[in-house]
Design a protein around this motif. Sequence first.
Motif, PDB file in Angstrom:
ATOM      1  N   HIS A   1       0.816  -1.208   0.000  1.00 17.18           N
ATOM      2  CA  HIS A   1       0.000   0.000   0.000  1.00 17.18           C
ATOM      3  C   HIS A   1       0.856   1.267   0.000  1.00 17.18           C
ATOM      4  O   HIS A   1       0.391   2.328  -0.416  1.00 17.18           O
ATOM      5  N   ARG A   2       2.123   1.156   0.466  1.00 16.66           N
ATOM      6  CA  ARG A   2       3.026   2.310   0.441  1.00 16.66           C
ATOM      7  C   ARG A   2       3.858   2.348  -0.840  1.00 16.66           C
ATOM      8  O   ARG A   2       4.292   3.429  -1.266  1.00 16.66           O
ATOM      9  N   ALA A   3       4.079   1.194  -1.427  1.00 20.36           N
ATOM     10  CA  ALA A   3       4.828   1.136  -2.688  1.00 20.36           C
ATOM     11  C   ALA A   3       3.889   1.483  -3.836  1.00 20.36           C
ATOM     12  O   ALA A   3       3.594   0.660  -4.709  1.00 20.36           O
ATOM     13  N   ARG A   4       3.450   2.718  -3.847  1.00 19.90           N
ATOM     14  CA  ARG A   4       2.445   3.149  -4.819  1.00 19.90           C
ATOM     15  C   ARG A   4       3.054   3.251  -6.212  1.00 19.90           C
ATOM     16  O   ARG A   4       4.093   3.913  -6.401  1.00 19.90           O
ATOM     17  N   PRO A   5       2.436   2.623  -7.203  1.00 21.79           N
ATOM     18  CA  PRO A   5       2.982   2.694  -8.565  1.00 21.79           C
ATOM     19  C   PRO A   5       3.215   4.122  -9.044  1.00 21.79           C
ATOM     20  O   PRO A   5       4.222   4.403  -9.700  1.00 21.79           O
ATOM     21  N   ALA A   6       2.295   5.039  -8.720  1.00 16.56           N
ATOM     22  CA  ALA A   6       2.444   6.422  -9.166  1.00 16.56           C
ATOM     23  C   ALA A   6       3.657   7.091  -8.535  1.00 16.56           C
ATOM     24  O   ALA A   6       4.354   7.887  -9.178  1.00 16.56           O
ATOM     25  N   LEU A   7       3.947   6.778  -7.268  1.00 18.39           N
ATOM     26  CA  LEU A   7       5.094   7.362  -6.589  1.00 18.39           C
ATOM     27  C   LEU A   7       6.395   6.891  -7.231  1.00 18.39           C
ATOM     28  O   LEU A   7       7.316   7.686  -7.481  1.00 18.39           O
ATOM     29  N   ILE A   8       6.482   5.583  -7.493  1.00 21.15           N
ATOM     30  CA  ILE A   8       7.682   5.040  -8.138  1.00 21.15           C
ATOM     31  C   ILE A   8       7.827   5.608  -9.541  1.00 21.15           C
ATOM     32  O   ILE A   8       8.927   5.972  -9.986  1.00 21.15           O
ATOM     33  N   ALA A   9       6.711   5.713 -10.270  1.00 21.61           N
ATOM     34  CA  ALA A   9       6.737   6.252 -11.630  1.00 21.61           C
ATOM     35  C   ALA A   9       7.193   7.707 -11.638  1.00 21.61           C
ATOM     36  O   ALA A   9       7.956   8.128 -12.528  1.00 21.61           O
ATOM     37  N   ASP A  10       6.762   8.489 -10.664  1.00 24.17           N
ATOM     38  CA  ASP A  10       7.178   9.895 -10.594  1.00 24.17           C
ATOM     39  C   ASP A  10       8.682  10.006 -10.321  1.00 24.17           C
ATOM     40  O   ASP A  10       9.373  10.854 -10.910  1.00 24.17           O
ATOM     41  N   ALA A  11       9.188   9.165  -9.416  1.00 28.71           N
ATOM     42  CA  ALA A  11      10.624   9.179  -9.122  1.00 28.71           C
ATOM     43  C   ALA A  11      11.420   8.784 -10.359  1.00 28.71           C
ATOM     44  O   ALA A  11      12.470   9.366 -10.664  1.00 28.71           O
ATOM     45  N   LEU A  12      10.921   7.782 -11.091  1.00 27.92           N
ATOM     46  CA  LEU A  12      11.576   7.347 -12.320  1.00 27.92           C
ATOM     47  C   LEU A  12      11.546   8.450 -13.371  1.00 27.92           C
ATOM     48  O   LEU A  12      12.533   8.686 -14.082  1.00 27.92           O
ATOM     49  N   LYS A  13      10.421   9.148 -13.475  1.00 25.43           N
ATOM     50  CA  LYS A  13      10.293  10.232 -14.449  1.00 25.43           C
ATOM     51  C   LYS A  13      11.277  11.355 -14.151  1.00 25.43           C
ATOM     52  O   LYS A  13      11.913  11.906 -15.065  1.00 25.43           O
ATOM     53  N   ARG A  14      11.434  11.706 -12.877  1.00 26.80           N
ATOM     54  CA  ARG A  14      12.394  12.752 -12.522  1.00 26.80           C
ATOM     55  C   ARG A  14      13.816  12.320 -12.847  1.00 26.80           C
ATOM     56  O   ARG A  14      14.623  13.108 -13.349  1.00 26.80           O
ATOM     57  N   ALA A  15      14.134  11.066 -12.549  1.00 29.37           N
ATOM     58  CA  ALA A  15      15.477  10.566 -12.861  1.00 29.37           C
ATOM     59  C   ALA A  15      15.727  10.590 -14.364  1.00 29.37           C
ATOM     60  O   ALA A  15      16.813  10.977 -14.823  1.00 29.37           O
ATOM     61  N   SER A  16      14.733  10.189 -15.140  1.00 30.09           N
ATOM     62  CA  SER A  16      14.890  10.114 -16.596  1.00 30.09           C
ATOM     63  C   SER A  16      15.089  11.481 -17.220  1.00 30.09           C
ATOM     64  O   SER A  16      15.655  11.589 -18.317  1.00 30.09           O
ATOM     65  N   ALA A  17      14.618  12.530 -16.551  1.00 25.92           N
ATOM     66  CA  ALA A  17      14.723  13.882 -17.090  1.00 25.92           C
ATOM     67  C   ALA A  17      16.067  14.536 -16.778  1.00 25.92           C
ATOM     68  O   ALA A  17      16.376  15.600 -17.338  1.00 25.92           O
ATOM     69  N   ARG A  18      16.867  13.925 -15.919  1.00 19.59           N
ATOM     70  CA  ARG A  18      18.150  14.532 -15.560  1.00 19.59           C
ATOM     71  C   ARG A  18      19.187  14.270 -16.653  1.00 19.59           C
ATOM     72  O   ARG A  18      19.179  13.217 -17.288  1.00 19.59           O
ATOM     73  N   PRO A  19      20.093  15.194 -16.858  1.00 17.84           N
ATOM     74  CA  PRO A  19      21.081  15.009 -17.930  1.00 17.84           C
ATOM     75  C   PRO A  19      22.141  13.974 -17.580  1.00 17.84           C
ATOM     76  O   PRO A  19      22.566  13.875 -16.427  1.00 17.84           O
TER      77      PRO A  19
END
Length: 337
Positions: A32-50
């Motif tokens: 219930h804490r390992a929310r897919p949206a939370l992990i996806a947001d963290a992944l999206k931020r990482a993917s946007a870094r140079p």
Amino acid sequence: MRGRSGGGARWTPPLRRRRHGPDWAAQTPTWHRARPALIADALKRASARPSGNWFVVGASRALRAADRPYGRTVGGTEVVLWRSGTGELRAGPGACPHLGAPLRDSRVVCGTLVCHWHGLALEGAPFAGWQPFPVHDDGVLVWVRLDEVGGEEPTEGPVVPVRPVAGSGVDAVFTAVGRCEPQDVVANRLDPWHGSWFHPYSFVDLSVAREPRGEEDDAFVVDVSFRVAGRLVVPVRAEFTAPEPRTVVMRITDGEGATSVVETHATPLTGRDDERPRTAVVEAVVAASDRRGFALARAAAPVLRPLMRRTAGRLWRDDLAYAERRWALRSTGRFPG
């Protein structure tokens, strides 16, 4: 939590005897804490870094032989690396500009790469259409810059994570390959909640003390105990961060081995549109400690490195299954995230 050798501080043992905790099935669920949206947001931020188009190709120690080159395919591009006569790293396309021989199978003679098909010699400078690649050796890992593969604005050097002071730690590098894309490896590392469930042989009593709060505060803070043997554990607090799209760093911030890091680098081996993608996981562990006896560990580094790689290999046997499953679901439109 740490025992210090100076300043009159009281010595404490590195291990703790764990009280009887819940069995595997009785521990608190984390789904219930390992929310897919939370992990996806963290992944999206990482993917946007140079990344500056820099890719980890392997361990610096693996490229120290003076007479042999090292070959790796990154993003579908063949790369060959070798040491010059003065020990400097050289890198370039892995196909000989003459008739396409695999230069990874050639020889290095006095710092010059000599093709084993017809003897064409390359010293690392441009030659007959063969253009060298920028390369960086950070002392633990070797990086190569591939602008056509990365497609970003190139940078002078890679984003190298902060590590313990050079020479103060013991480092080991583990490499494995999975059928997935780099984002699947990164997503695995940005899901700390699976630790005690998926790896009960290594982690117990894991809790996420703080989740990322956005770009300015983007760390997972985790309290966890590393299982040593039976009820003997090493409790620590660690932070997971993603400084660039293909790297996740776990840094111990409190407890035994504070400042130690585990760097997970995901390097694509196949091209962007390959239907059967393959990704190399290159994991660097740099362990440090302020305990007086740690000097013995540094002296015993050649013996410790195989043990450190074996530990990483056990974890990645499972984590690659996680990453491969994630890719399989994504590629068929069945991923729930």
